[in-house]
Design an enzyme around this catalytic site. Structure first.
Site, PDB file in Angstrom:
ATOM      1  N   MET A 138      28.283 -66.942  51.979  1.00  0.00           N
ATOM      2  CA  MET A 138      27.532 -66.493  53.115  1.00  0.00           C
ATOM      3  C   MET A 138      26.952 -64.968  52.572  1.00  0.00           C
ATOM      4  SD  MET A 138      28.227 -66.342  57.143  1.00  0.00           S
ATOM      5  CE  MET A 138      29.662 -65.109  57.047  1.00  0.00           C
ATOM      6  N   GLY A 144      25.025 -58.979  54.754  1.00  0.00           N
ATOM      7  CA  GLY A 144      26.526 -59.363  54.841  1.00  0.00           C
ATOM      8  C   GLY A 144      26.780 -59.790  56.473  1.00  0.00           C
ATOM      9  N   GLU A 256      38.773 -68.027  61.292  1.00  0.00           N
ATOM     10  CA  GLU A 256      38.485 -67.136  60.197  1.00  0.00           C
ATOM     11  C   GLU A 256      39.221 -65.688  60.795  1.00  0.00           C
ATOM     12  OE1 GLU A 256      35.687 -64.656  57.003  1.00  0.00           O
ATOM     13  OE2 GLU A 256      34.764 -66.083  58.377  1.00  0.00           O
ATOM     14  N   LEU A 353      58.601 -42.908  52.556  1.00  0.00           N
ATOM     15  CA  LEU A 353      59.239 -43.400  51.136  1.00  0.00           C
ATOM     16  C   LEU A 353      58.862 -42.357  50.182  1.00  0.00           C
ATOM     17  CD1 LEU A 353      59.537 -46.389  52.295  1.00  0.00           C
ATOM     18  CD2 LEU A 353      59.278 -47.082  49.853  1.00  0.00           C
ATOM     19  N   GLY A 354      57.925 -41.428  50.581  1.00  0.00           N
ATOM     20  CA  GLY A 354      57.333 -40.305  49.930  1.00  0.00           C
ATOM     21  C   GLY A 354      56.901 -40.536  48.446  1.00  0.00           C
ATOM     22  N   GLY A 355      57.460 -40.023  47.407  1.00  0.00           N
ATOM     23  CA  GLY A 355      57.038 -40.349  46.109  1.00  0.00           C
ATOM     24  C   GLY A 355      57.101 -41.754  45.651  1.00  0.00           C
ATOM     25  N   THR A 380      33.184 -56.586  59.612  1.00  0.00           N
ATOM     26  CA  THR A 380      33.715 -55.331  59.862  1.00  0.00           C
ATOM     27  C   THR A 380      34.132 -54.496  61.064  1.00  0.00           C
ATOM     28  OG1 THR A 380      31.485 -54.274  60.508  1.00  0.00           O
ATOM     29  CG2 THR A 380      31.992 -54.417  57.974  1.00  0.00           C
ATOM     30  N   GLU A 382      33.280 -52.429  62.804  1.00  0.00           N
ATOM     31  CA  GLU A 382      31.936 -52.093  63.682  1.00  0.00           C
ATOM     32  C   GLU A 382      31.188 -53.345  64.197  1.00  0.00           C
ATOM     33  OE1 GLU A 382      33.115 -48.824  60.785  1.00  0.00           O
ATOM     34  OE2 GLU A 382      32.541 -50.970  60.453  1.00  0.00           O
TER      35      GLU A 382
END
Length: 401
Positions: A138, A144, A256, A353-355, A380, A382
């Site tokens: 599509m 889009g 979808e 988890l940090g680094g 989207t 929006e």
């Protein structure tokens, strides 16, 4: 993956598995995801490869035709079943799940509900087994969300249509760098209306434009540009009648968007599990980090948002009729909410988890990248905001439904 994954769905009948068929499906999904999807996920995402063997294994398990009628070779299940599948697969590999969605929902579900008996008899056996990989075309380079702005044209000439145009960002458009996907639903203009065509690999004038490399996320799902250069499409490959596409699109967009919302659930669930596990194991200032208020906030807010999103998505699935349309407001709203919380929960997981969360060793880094697509693909945020506002202002009674 945690052994607690899916326990609400497959140990008892409830909102997430309302029938015995749903419970059995959830068990099958749990075993498939843990044994076969999870082990390959990091490798195929890193290498930007589509796992065709795994895809065909999903066909062996009957997962490629969950929403197809039993008379046509499918499982004859409903939108709840589709949501179960997409939540399960995305908890391990959203990239593979997106390829699955493009095939099972954008192509198979759409085709099964709109094709003739003769078309279904010829095509469905090959797509339900996974012998053929399908997709839907599509989006175009300059169109889009604005579907009516598409430029692809199909002109009837005798017993063929001549299809000209380009489609962009097509999931399953390529199986590798040089190989087209097998079969596609393609939308194109016939005069001033949009019509639906079945285009197959090997048709004259149909070829792969470019495979799109270096995506931010969902890298195990291959994305490509497809080119129709005077492509000859047999007249019998018109799906429905000329001008039927808006009906086809509207009906399939609801499932979808709901399955994309389900992908968000899988991402959120996995990130929450990783976050909690790490908070129990990691110590800071002499105590597990779960004892610190900042960490408690990340976990508590993530859990409450995930549970709210999960209940909403499954409730919409329970009420969605795959054979018709009319529930756009909730399909859009479920995706709008779930997509945002998936990215937010993935972001919190990295923070906890940090680094380590920033490194590929932990799955949350990949899931954070994957989550962003769900705010763009299939509409989207929006576009959802516009649709929801339009529908509610036109029919305020929907608020109390």
């Amino acid at each position: 993956m945690s052994e607690d994954h899916f326990t609400p769905a497959w140990r008892e009948l409830n909102l997430f598995a309302p029938t015995e068929e749903h419970r059995l499906l959830a068990e099958t999904l749990y075993e498939f995801v843990c044994a076969e999807v999870e082990p390959q996920a990091a490798t195929f995402n890193r290498d930007e490869r589509f796992n065709l063997a795994l895809f065909r294994r999903a066909g062996d398990l009957g997962l490629l035709g969950l929403t197809v009628a039993q008379d046509d070779g499918g499982a004859g299940l409903d939108a709840v079943a589709a949501v179960l599948a997409h939540e399960a697969l995305s908890a391990a590999d959203p990239g593979f799940c997106l390829a699955y969605l493009a095939h099972a929902i954008l192509f198979v579900n759409n085709f099964a509900h709109n094709a003739t008996a003769a078309q279904r008899a010829r095509v469905l056996p090959k797509v339900l087994s996974g012998e053929w990989v399908g997709g839907m075309c599509m989006t175009e380079p300059e169109a889009g969300t604005d579907v009516l702005g598409m430029r692809s044209q199909a002109v009837r000439q005798g017993d063929h249509y001549v299809l000209t145009g380009r489609k962009m960002f097509i999931t399953n458009g390529a199986l590798d760098d040089t190989t087209l996907g097998d079969i596609f639903i393609v939308y194109a203009k016939t005069d001033n209306q949009i019509s639906t065509f079945l285009v197959e690999k090997g048709f004259p004038g149909f070829h792969l434009g470019q495979k799109l490399h270096d995506k931010l996320g969902v890298r195990a799902s291959l994305t490509a540009e497809l080119v129709f250069d005077g492509c000859l499409v047999p007249a019998e490959n018109l799906i429905g009648r000329e001008g039927d596409s808006l009906k086809h699109m509207m009906r399939n967009l609801e499932i979808e968007r709901l399955t994309l919302a389900a992908m968000s659930l899988g991402i959120a669930l996995r990130c929450l599990e990783v976050m909690v596990g790490y908070a129990n194991e990691r110590k800071a200032f002499g105590v597990p980090i779960r004892e610190h208020g900042q960490i408690q906030r990340h976990i508590a807010e993530s859990y409450s948002e995930f549970k709210a999103a999960r209940c909403y998505v499954y409730d919409v699935a329970r009420r969605l009729d795959l054979a018709s349309f009319g529930n756009r407001v909730d399909a859009d709203a479920a995706k709008l909410f779930a997509a945002r919380i998936a990215k937010e929960i993935a972001d919190r997981a990295i923070q906890v988890l940090g680094g380590y969360g920033y490194m590929g060793e932990y799955v949350v880094e990949r899931l954070w990248r994957d989550a962003k697509l769900l705010e763009i693909g299939g509409g989207t945020l929006e576009a959802h905001q516009k649709n929801i506002t339009k529908d509610l202002c036109r029919a305020p009674e929907l608020i109390r439904r």
